[in-house]
Design a protein around this motif. Sequence first.
Motif, PDB file in Angstrom:
ATOM      1  N   SER A  59      60.810  14.322  72.459  1.00 32.73           N
ATOM      2  CA  SER A  59      59.567  14.686  72.447  1.00 32.73           C
ATOM      3  C   SER A  59      58.938  13.673  71.377  1.00 32.73           C
ATOM      4  CB  SER A  59      59.405  16.142  72.085  1.00 32.73           C
ATOM      5  OG  SER A  59      58.422  16.292  71.541  1.00 32.73           O
ATOM      6  N   ASP A  60      57.495  13.841  71.755  1.00 33.34           N
ATOM      7  CA  ASP A  60      56.711  12.994  70.604  1.00 33.34           C
ATOM      8  C   ASP A  60      56.066  14.109  69.911  1.00 33.34           C
ATOM      9  OD1 ASP A  60      55.117  14.213  72.656  1.00 33.34           O
ATOM     10  OD2 ASP A  60      54.105  12.365  73.328  1.00 33.34           O
ATOM     11  N   LYS A  61      56.292  15.258  69.870  1.00 33.61           N
ATOM     12  CA  LYS A  61      55.805  16.235  68.894  1.00 33.61           C
ATOM     13  C   LYS A  61      56.466  16.380  67.825  1.00 33.61           C
ATOM     14  CE  LYS A  61      54.495  19.593  72.640  1.00 33.61           C
ATOM     15  NZ  LYS A  61      55.197  20.540  73.516  1.00 33.61           N
ATOM     16  N   ILE A  62      57.615  15.642  67.866  1.00 34.13           N
ATOM     17  CA  ILE A  62      58.066  14.893  66.324  1.00 34.13           C
ATOM     18  C   ILE A  62      57.781  13.651  66.092  1.00 34.13           C
ATOM     19  CG2 ILE A  62      60.148  14.942  64.954  1.00 34.13           C
ATOM     20  CD1 ILE A  62      61.247  17.512  66.428  1.00 34.13           C
ATOM     21  N   SER A  63      57.029  13.297  65.161  1.00 34.12           N
ATOM     22  CA  SER A  63      56.976  11.946  64.930  1.00 34.12           C
ATOM     23  C   SER A  63      57.480  11.453  63.559  1.00 34.12           C
ATOM     24  CB  SER A  63      55.482  11.588  64.982  1.00 34.12           C
ATOM     25  OG  SER A  63      54.819  11.925  63.890  1.00 34.12           O
ATOM     26  N   PHE A  64      58.022  10.434  63.655  1.00 34.05           N
ATOM     27  CA  PHE A  64      58.635   9.893  62.431  1.00 34.05           C
ATOM     28  C   PHE A  64      58.569   8.775  62.153  1.00 34.05           C
ATOM     29  CE2 PHE A  64      62.551   8.897  64.408  1.00 34.05           C
ATOM     30  CZ  PHE A  64      63.041   7.836  63.678  1.00 34.05           C
ATOM     31  N   LYS A  65      57.744   8.282  60.988  1.00 33.57           N
ATOM     32  CA  LYS A  65      57.304   6.879  60.777  1.00 33.57           C
ATOM     33  C   LYS A  65      58.589   6.031  60.000  1.00 33.57           C
ATOM     34  CE  LYS A  65      53.422   6.883  58.825  1.00 33.57           C
ATOM     35  NZ  LYS A  65      52.251   6.537  58.032  1.00 33.57           N
ATOM     36  N   ALA A  66      59.042   4.885  60.199  1.00 33.54           N
ATOM     37  CA  ALA A  66      59.960   4.096  59.428  1.00 33.54           C
ATOM     38  C   ALA A  66      59.551   2.649  59.885  1.00 33.54           C
ATOM     39  CB  ALA A  66      61.159   4.449  60.261  1.00 33.54           C
ATOM     40  N   PRO A  67      60.141   1.828  58.970  1.00 39.18           N
ATOM     41  CA  PRO A  67      59.708   0.094  59.020  1.00 39.18           C
ATOM     42  C   PRO A  67      60.740  -0.140  60.366  1.00 39.18           C
ATOM     43  CG  PRO A  67      60.761   0.735  57.310  1.00 39.18           C
ATOM     44  CD  PRO A  67      60.643   2.158  57.622  1.00 39.18           C
ATOM     45  N   LYS A  68      60.280  -0.961  61.158  1.00 32.82           N
ATOM     46  CA  LYS A  68      61.159  -1.464  62.050  1.00 32.82           C
ATOM     47  C   LYS A  68      62.138  -2.566  61.557  1.00 32.82           C
ATOM     48  CE  LYS A  68      58.791  -1.838  66.447  1.00 32.82           C
ATOM     49  NZ  LYS A  68      57.768  -2.507  67.079  1.00 32.82           N
ATOM     50  N   LEU A  69      61.598  -3.405  60.526  1.00 29.72           N
ATOM     51  CA  LEU A  69      62.567  -4.289  60.001  1.00 29.72           C
ATOM     52  C   LEU A  69      62.693  -4.019  58.300  1.00 29.72           C
ATOM     53  CD1 LEU A  69      64.281  -6.914  59.962  1.00 29.72           C
ATOM     54  CD2 LEU A  69      62.376  -7.922  58.978  1.00 29.72           C
ATOM     55  N   ALA A 110      54.725  26.165  56.674  1.00 28.99           N
ATOM     56  CA  ALA A 110      54.701  25.157  55.831  1.00 28.99           C
ATOM     57  C   ALA A 110      53.922  23.954  56.593  1.00 28.99           C
ATOM     58  CB  ALA A 110      56.001  24.557  55.420  1.00 28.99           C
ATOM     59  N   ILE A 111      53.589  22.731  55.958  1.00 33.49           N
ATOM     60  CA  ILE A 111      53.069  21.791  56.507  1.00 33.49           C
ATOM     61  C   ILE A 111      54.057  20.759  56.724  1.00 33.49           C
ATOM     62  CG2 ILE A 111      51.362  19.832  56.184  1.00 33.49           C
ATOM     63  CD1 ILE A 111      50.219  21.618  54.217  1.00 33.49           C
ATOM     64  N   ILE A 112      54.458  20.368  57.727  1.00 35.48           N
ATOM     65  CA  ILE A 112      55.647  19.477  57.924  1.00 35.48           C
ATOM     66  C   ILE A 112      55.015  18.026  57.791  1.00 35.48           C
ATOM     67  CG2 ILE A 112      57.482  18.822  59.425  1.00 35.48           C
ATOM     68  CD1 ILE A 112      57.514  21.636  60.426  1.00 35.48           C
ATOM     69  N   GLU A 113      55.324  17.689  56.652  1.00 33.51           N
ATOM     70  CA  GLU A 113      54.979  16.207  56.474  1.00 33.51           C
ATOM     71  C   GLU A 113      55.971  15.526  55.060  1.00 33.51           C
ATOM     72  OE1 GLU A 113      50.732  15.317  56.109  1.00 33.51           O
ATOM     73  OE2 GLU A 113      51.356  13.532  55.168  1.00 33.51           O
ATOM     74  N   TYR A 114      57.278  15.179  55.673  1.00 27.72           N
ATOM     75  CA  TYR A 114      58.071  14.900  54.472  1.00 27.72           C
ATOM     76  C   TYR A 114      58.382  13.372  54.423  1.00 27.72           C
ATOM     77  CZ  TYR A 114      59.245  19.985  54.737  1.00 27.72           C
ATOM     78  OH  TYR A 114      59.166  21.432  54.875  1.00 27.72           O
ATOM     79  N   ASP A 115      58.345  13.113  53.038  1.00 28.76           N
ATOM     80  CA  ASP A 115      58.620  11.819  53.021  1.00 28.76           C
ATOM     81  C   ASP A 115      59.668  11.638  52.032  1.00 28.76           C
ATOM     82  OD1 ASP A 115      55.999  10.289  53.655  1.00 28.76           O
ATOM     83  OD2 ASP A 115      56.341   8.968  51.549  1.00 28.76           O
TER      84      ASP A 115
ATOM     85  N   LEU B  68      60.885  12.151  46.756  1.00 31.12           N
ATOM     86  CA  LEU B  68      60.563  12.885  47.767  1.00 31.12           C
ATOM     87  C   LEU B  68      58.758  13.430  47.765  1.00 31.12           C
ATOM     88  CD1 LEU B  68      63.336  15.873  47.126  1.00 31.12           C
ATOM     89  CD2 LEU B  68      63.292  13.881  49.044  1.00 31.12           C
ATOM     90  N   LYS B  69      58.283  13.476  48.806  1.00 29.63           N
ATOM     91  CA  LYS B  69      57.066  13.675  48.722  1.00 29.63           C
ATOM     92  C   LYS B  69      56.568  14.739  49.782  1.00 29.63           C
ATOM     93  CE  LYS B  69      55.484   8.891  48.266  1.00 29.63           C
ATOM     94  NZ  LYS B  69      54.719   8.059  48.873  1.00 29.63           N
ATOM     95  N   PHE B  70      55.772  16.037  49.439  1.00 34.47           N
ATOM     96  CA  PHE B  70      55.719  16.582  50.311  1.00 34.47           C
ATOM     97  C   PHE B  70      54.264  17.564  50.298  1.00 34.47           C
ATOM     98  CE2 PHE B  70      56.807  20.775  48.243  1.00 34.47           C
ATOM     99  CZ  PHE B  70      57.823  19.990  47.326  1.00 34.47           C
ATOM    100  N   LYS B  71      53.887  18.196  51.029  1.00 31.77           N
ATOM    101  CA  LYS B  71      52.389  19.138  51.123  1.00 31.77           C
ATOM    102  C   LYS B  71      52.697  20.416  51.219  1.00 31.77           C
ATOM    103  CE  LYS B  71      49.376  15.370  52.534  1.00 31.77           C
ATOM    104  NZ  LYS B  71      48.752  15.026  53.538  1.00 31.77           N
ATOM    105  N   THR B  72      52.113  21.367  50.466  1.00 33.64           N
ATOM    106  CA  THR B  72      52.471  22.713  50.819  1.00 33.64           C
ATOM    107  C   THR B  72      51.113  23.603  50.476  1.00 33.64           C
ATOM    108  OG1 THR B  72      53.667  24.677  50.012  1.00 33.64           O
ATOM    109  CG2 THR B  72      53.277  22.877  48.301  1.00 33.64           C
ATOM    110  N   LYS B  73      50.774  24.639  51.135  1.00 34.98           N
ATOM    111  CA  LYS B  73      49.681  25.477  51.030  1.00 34.98           C
ATOM    112  C   LYS B  73      49.907  26.668  50.166  1.00 34.98           C
ATOM    113  CE  LYS B  73      47.810  24.786  55.511  1.00 34.98           C
ATOM    114  NZ  LYS B  73      47.799  25.319  57.017  1.00 34.98           N
ATOM    115  N   GLY B  74      51.199  26.741  49.540  1.00 40.03           N
ATOM    116  CA  GLY B  74      51.645  28.092  48.909  1.00 40.03           C
ATOM    117  C   GLY B  74      51.222  27.968  47.250  1.00 40.03           C
TER     118      GLY B  74
END
Lengths: 153, 100
Positions: A59-69, A110-115, B68-74
């Motif tokens: 699915s493209d509802k989950i997107s993840f960014k990663a370097p190609k190389l 939660a906001i799903i934006e994990y690095d 680790l990096k993340f955002k939260t509203k809490g």
Amino acid sequence: MDRRKFFKGVGLVAFAAIVAPTTELKAVDFRATKPEAWQAEKTADGIKALFGNGAVTQSDKISFKAPKLAENGGSIPITIKSKLDLETIALFQDANPRSLSCVFSVPKGAIIEYDFRIKMRQTAFVTVVGKTRDGKLYSATKEIDVSIGGCGG
Amino acid sequence: MGKAKIKAKEKKGVVKVKAMFTSLMADKEEATKKGIEASYIKQIVASINGAVVYEISMSGFMSENPLLKFKTKGGKKGDKIEFVVTDNHGKSTTSKKKIK
């Protein structure tokens, strides 16, 4: 002597106050509940061990960014983003002796934006699998080229 | 296990968190190659005001000194964010930081 006892007591109370809430906070300890998933060598086996035998939809509802190389296999930056109401997100790769890298358990709303950054020994496919709260599995796969292997390899 | 560097900043109700933990993140194979004992972080849990906002379990295949990096509203300005880090020996450390 009394003074010494008094301080000992205070120390213990303070220690208990620090330790007690932290043990409650752990929602799901995946290392304890799914030990076999951490031993799986291949991505497919790992997904089965962690999420069961459900069908996984690309699915493209989950997107993840990663370097190609990736020049340095010791530290590959990855960003996972999704607008779905996910409960669990896991990252698998085929480069290392065991395929599971990390598992997020997402708190409600939660906001799903994990690095984060991972290690990879060689060029391989990386798969991100997310489980929604109603039990559906979605995945996204990318190939990452690694020129210098990390992980002591 | 060493120190944790934490940065947390609130903007329009969203708290941006950046955290770095010192750990070799050496799994079995890597540890034998380097001749050291396996040591890696097993789990990191972040909470604001007693509510879990972030939870990750990991293996030794995350990079050294995981960032680790993340955002939260809490949370909001002045609240404290608390990180509990557990390593493979079962030892856990707690670090706190005020949200700016």
